[in-house]
Scaffold this active site. Structure first.
Site, mmCIF file in Angstrom:
data_model
loop_
_atom_site.group_PDB
_atom_site.id
_atom_site.type_symbol
_atom_site.label_atom_id
_atom_site.label_comp_id
_atom_site.label_asym_id
_atom_site.label_seq_id
_atom_site.Cartn_x
_atom_site.Cartn_y
_atom_site.Cartn_z
ATOM 1 N N GLN A 135 0.807 -1.223 0.000
ATOM 2 C CA GLN A 135 0.000 0.000 0.000
ATOM 3 C C GLN A 135 0.842 1.276 0.000
ATOM 4 O OE1 GLN A 135 -2.673 -1.712 3.319
ATOM 5 N NE2 GLN A 135 -4.099 -0.512 2.096
ATOM 6 N N ARG A 186 3.595 0.168 13.076
ATOM 7 C CA ARG A 186 3.323 -1.149 12.507
ATOM 8 C C ARG A 186 3.411 -1.063 10.989
ATOM 9 N NH1 ARG A 186 -2.144 -3.817 11.084
ATOM 10 N NH2 ARG A 186 -1.404 -5.878 10.485
ATOM 11 N N HIS A 220 1.099 -9.117 4.733
ATOM 12 C CA HIS A 220 -0.061 -8.238 4.538
ATOM 13 C C HIS A 220 -0.421 -8.289 3.045
ATOM 14 C CE1 HIS A 220 -2.320 -4.686 6.501
ATOM 15 N NE2 HIS A 220 -2.882 -4.861 5.313
ATOM 16 N N ASN A 272 -1.845 -10.615 8.475
ATOM 17 C CA ASN A 272 -2.856 -9.602 8.628
ATOM 18 C C ASN A 272 -4.169 -10.118 8.036
ATOM 19 O OD1 ASN A 272 -3.717 -6.704 9.158
ATOM 20 N ND2 ASN A 272 -4.258 -6.933 6.991
ATOM 21 N N GLU A 273 -5.173 -10.312 8.902
ATOM 22 C CA GLU A 273 -6.531 -10.611 8.462
ATOM 23 C C GLU A 273 -6.679 -11.788 7.503
ATOM 24 O OE1 GLU A 273 -8.476 -7.202 6.872
ATOM 25 O OE2 GLU A 273 -8.159 -5.994 8.634
ATOM 26 N N ASN A 295 -7.946 -6.018 14.250
ATOM 27 C CA ASN A 295 -8.317 -4.902 13.385
ATOM 28 C C ASN A 295 -9.824 -4.741 13.489
ATOM 29 O OD1 ASN A 295 -5.680 -4.863 12.563
ATOM 30 N ND2 ASN A 295 -6.080 -5.461 10.437
ATOM 31 N N TYR A 298 -13.147 -2.014 12.666
ATOM 32 C CA TYR A 298 -13.595 -0.780 12.023
ATOM 33 C C TYR A 298 -15.068 -0.488 12.245
ATOM 34 C CZ TYR A 298 -9.229 -0.574 9.314
ATOM 35 O OH TYR A 298 -7.914 -0.483 8.938
ATOM 36 N N GLU A 309 -5.367 -2.124 14.064
ATOM 37 C CA GLU A 309 -5.900 -1.183 13.075
ATOM 38 C C GLU A 309 -7.267 -0.702 13.529
ATOM 39 O OE1 GLU A 309 -6.277 -2.383 8.950
ATOM 40 O OE2 GLU A 309 -4.294 -3.338 8.999
ATOM 41 N N TRP A 338 -5.166 3.306 11.692
ATOM 42 C CA TRP A 338 -4.955 3.065 10.264
ATOM 43 C C TRP A 338 -5.493 4.271 9.536
ATOM 44 C CZ3 TRP A 338 -2.439 -0.542 7.394
ATOM 45 C CH2 TRP A 338 -2.605 -0.415 6.004
ATOM 46 N N GLU A 355 -5.565 1.781 -1.544
ATOM 47 C CA GLU A 355 -6.629 1.099 -0.821
ATOM 48 C C GLU A 355 -7.156 -0.099 -1.637
ATOM 49 O OE1 GLU A 355 -7.559 0.902 2.127
ATOM 50 O OE2 GLU A 355 -9.545 0.012 1.950
ATOM 51 N N TRP A 356 -6.242 -1.008 -1.969
ATOM 52 C CA TRP A 356 -6.588 -2.270 -2.619
ATOM 53 C C TRP A 356 -7.504 -2.068 -3.837
ATOM 54 C CZ3 TRP A 356 -2.811 -4.957 -0.945
ATOM 55 C CH2 TRP A 356 -2.373 -4.829 0.374
HETATM 56 C C1 GBH Z 1 -7.917 -3.355 6.623
HETATM 57 O O1 GBH Z 1 -8.900 -4.329 6.525
HETATM 58 C C2 GBH Z 1 -6.659 -3.745 5.910
HETATM 59 O O2 GBH Z 1 -5.813 -4.476 6.778
HETATM 60 C C3 GBH Z 1 -5.924 -2.569 5.350
HETATM 61 O O3 GBH Z 1 -4.902 -2.985 4.510
HETATM 62 C C4 GBH Z 1 -6.896 -1.660 4.646
HETATM 63 O O4 GBH Z 1 -6.267 -0.606 3.990
HETATM 64 C C5 GBH Z 1 -7.869 -1.139 5.677
HETATM 65 O O5 GBH Z 1 -8.527 -2.200 6.255
HETATM 66 C C6 GBH Z 1 -8.932 -0.237 5.112
HETATM 67 O O6 GBH Z 1 -9.792 -0.941 4.263
HETATM 68 O O7 GBH Z 1 -16.558 -8.040 1.813
HETATM 69 O O8 GBH Z 1 -17.183 -5.937 0.877
HETATM 70 O O9 GBH Z 1 -18.085 -6.617 3.002
HETATM 71 C C7 GBH Z 1 -10.158 -3.801 6.861
HETATM 72 C C8 GBH Z 1 -11.142 -4.758 7.291
HETATM 73 C C9 GBH Z 1 -12.688 -6.312 6.676
HETATM 74 C C10 GBH Z 1 -12.595 -4.255 5.447
HETATM 75 C C11 GBH Z 1 -13.569 -6.855 5.618
HETATM 76 C C12 GBH Z 1 -13.493 -4.816 4.384
HETATM 77 C C13 GBH Z 1 -15.287 -6.465 4.149
HETATM 78 C C14 GBH Z 1 -15.638 -5.819 2.861
HETATM 79 N N1 GBH Z 1 -11.856 -5.274 6.163
HETATM 80 N N2 GBH Z 1 -14.328 -5.803 4.973
HETATM 81 S S1 GBH Z 1 -16.951 -6.658 2.070
#
Ligand code: GBH
Length: 558
Positions: free
Chosen positions: A55, A112, A158, A203-204, A347, A349, A415, A461, A468-469
């Site tokens: 990223q 991190r 990651h 990571n995740e 992590n 959110y 995060e 984060w 952002e992926w």
């Molecule tokens: C993090 O994951 C990542 O570790 C990080 O790299 C990234 O930049 C950051 O979040 C912000 O996105 O399947 O469409 O319902 C975040 C946690 C969990 C976010 C799964 C998206 C499901 C999307 N993620 N979530 S969906």
């Protein structure tokens, strides 16, 4: 007569103390649920920010780095929004010294970040050779951090798997990756472990397997049908445990560090708390998000959560499979995975609401396996990311859930963050992010003080806007804004930087400090009025005084 009145008054005051006093009942209608809490975090509490190699680094094909699955994916037309790539990203391969100064200016003592596996082993294997320039880069980053008083926390994986391992084995669905991952992790411990004391293996894994092997909107872009997702999780659990044991056997006694995994989980409320099926469905949602990996690692019985094993077996048989699509561990594997942690990396959110809903379709997949339907509350503010809502109290409930279900571990929040849209000019007055951080950090304080959750670290984060992926640069999670149209990738602090800096300097929200004034003003703005802490304090003092008065009158026989 007087007596009866006094007794009634006494009882009322006792009752109101019970309801409004230190005890929070988690009731959805608890009027004090969202009150502000003053106070500081425990001594030595870790304040950090996070990034990840793909990223931020850029330099995707220089100095001997191998191709990763994210290089391949982002170079494939149609995979990432607008065709954005991480080819240059924040150019942290060249600008890491500047990044360290940004952290230093915020008073951060921890950072991190992740290692790019193909920057170190270009074709993924030890036998395929070590890229010395990649090793030098991470040595420089680590040394620069330490020279500036910042402790590195290193994520080994990651998401940027060497493409060669994808081509050769098909990625994480293949057991062969366990040994290659162990070799890579062991090399990292050997090479950097004299200075790195905090390691995160993965990571995740949820995102790796669900987004990468089920939905296909992340690299390697596989749209699985039924068990690639679970196979991916199976391999990752074994790889994690193998790396943990490598550290435990060979490096721990000399290096004295810690190794764990980072899991992502939102909080899930039942749609109807009075309906047992919904309560169970909400828990099942947490099992499929977090229990999938947490139960094998963090419980002493180990293995996948019973709720997951039962439902997937039952569905698989009904779909005509001979056995469960969820792979089985041997007893030896269960034993060797259980307990492979030194802390709980989280992590977190957002939050959601789940209701029980039997899915009748025959289509075997990760979603139909769960028999639930998810929604959100209309009043939850939404970020630029479609999945992200601000629900501060959700983090407190999740932390308490982890304490209760996973052995009261030391929790490192690795995060937590908020996105806004890309804009021209960029949004520097990021009130949404500031409010998000304030609300969530305050709920973490409540989790520690009121629920006794052992939270040791909070990580924002992200340090700066980055790739952002699948959303490319259209969603911005940074404390600092980055101008991706400028070849120099200049970084500019957003308003939330000054807020986070004050929280770090004060180790929370102590009374009397400068931050208190700032927080008080902003808290009211965030909550849209003065209903927050000032009012709550007044109400509390009033009630306390009344109850004292009544008790005194009672005891003095008045
Ligand atoms: C993090 O994951 C990542 O570790 C990080 O790299 C990234 O930049 C950051 O979040 C912000 O996105 O399947 O469409 O319902 C975040 C946690 C969990 C976010 C799964 C998206 C499901 C999307 N993620 N979530 S969906």
């Amino acid at each position: 007569m007087m007596w009866v009145t006094l007794l009634a008054l006494f009882a009322t005051s006792l009752l109101s103390e019970m309801v409004l006093g230190a005890q929070y009942d988690y009731g959805a209608y608890d009027p004090r649920r969202d009150d502000f809490r003053k106070g500081t975090f425990p001594d030595g509490f870790i304040w950090s920010t996070a990034t990840a190699s793909y990223q931020i680094e850029g330099a995707w094909n220089v100095d001997g780095k191998g191709e990763s699955i994210w290089d391949r994916f982002s170079h494939t037309p149609g995979k990432v929004d607008r065709g954005d790539t991480g080819d240059v990203a924040c150019d942290s391969y060249n600008k890491y010294r500047e990044d360290v100064q940004l952290m230093k200016a915020m008073g951060l003592k921890y950072y991190r970040f992740s290692l790019s596996w193909p920057r170190i082993f270009p074709v993924g294997t030890r036998a395929g050779g070590v890229n010395q320039a990649g090793v030098d880069y991470y040595n420089n980053v680590i040394d620069e951090l330490l020279a500036n008083g910042i402790t590195p926390m290193v994520t080994l994986y990651h998401w940027d798997l060497p493409q060669a391992l994808q081509d050769r084995y098909g990625g994480w669905v293949n057991e062969a990756l366990v040994q290659h991952y162990r070799d890579y992790a062991t090399f990292a411990f050997q090479t950097f472990g004299d200075r790195v004391k905090y390691w995160i293996t993965f990571n995740e894994p949820w995102a790796v397997c669900v987004a990468g092997y089920e939905m296909g909107f992340h690299a390697p872009g596989i749209q699985g049908s039924g068990n690639s997702t679970y196979l991916c999780g199976h391999t990752i659990l074994k790889a994690h445990a193998s790396a943990w044991h490598s550290y435990d056997q060979t490096f721990r006694s000399v290096q004295g560090g810690q190794v764990s995994i980072t899991l992502s989980c939102g909080w899930t409320e039942p749609f109807d708390p009075d309906l047992p099926a919904d309560v169970i469905a909400a828990d099942r949602d947490l099992q499929f998000q977090m229990g999938w990996f947490a139960h094998p690692i963090y419980t002493s019985q180990g293995d996948y959560p019973p709720a997951m094993k039962d439902i997937i077996l039952q569905k698989s048989l009904a779909q005509g499979f001979q056995e469960s699509r969820l792979p089985q561990f041997t007893a030896a594997e269960i034993a060797s995975i259980s307990g492979t942690y030194d802390f709980f990396g989280l992590n977190h959110y957002s939050s959601g609401i789940a209701m029980d809903k039997v899915s009748t379709g025959q289509d075997p997949n990760f979603w139909t396996d769960q028999d639930l339907e998810s929604t959100v509350a209309p009043e939850w503010p939404q970020a630029a990311s479609s999945w992200l809502y601000s629900v501060p109290w959700g983090i407190r409930r999740l932390l308490r859930y982890i304490k209760q279900n996973y052995n009261d571990p030391e929790i490192y929040i690795t995060e937590n963050g908020w996105s806004e849209e890309e804009a021209d000019p960029p949004i520097l007055e990021d009130t949404g992010r500031l409010c998000f951080y304030m609300g969530y950090i305050n709920e973490v304080l409540k989790a520690i003080d009121l629920d006794g959750v052992n939270v040791r670290a909070y990580t924002a984060w992200s340090l700066m806007d980055n790739f952002e992926w699948a959303e490319g640069y259209t969603e911005r999670f940074g404390l600092h804004s980055v101008d991706f149209t400028d070849p120099n990738r200049p970084r500019t602090p957003k308003q939330s930087v000054s807020f986070y800096k004050d929280v770090i300097a004060n180790n929370g929200f102590p009374e009397g400090a400068d931050v208190t004034t700032m927080v008080r003003n902003m808290w009211e703005e965030c909550r849209g009025g003065p209903a927050g802490w000032a009012a709550a304090t007044r109400a509390n003092v009033g009630l306390l005084a009344l109850s004292f008065l009544v008790s005194a009158m009672y005891f003095l026989n008045m």
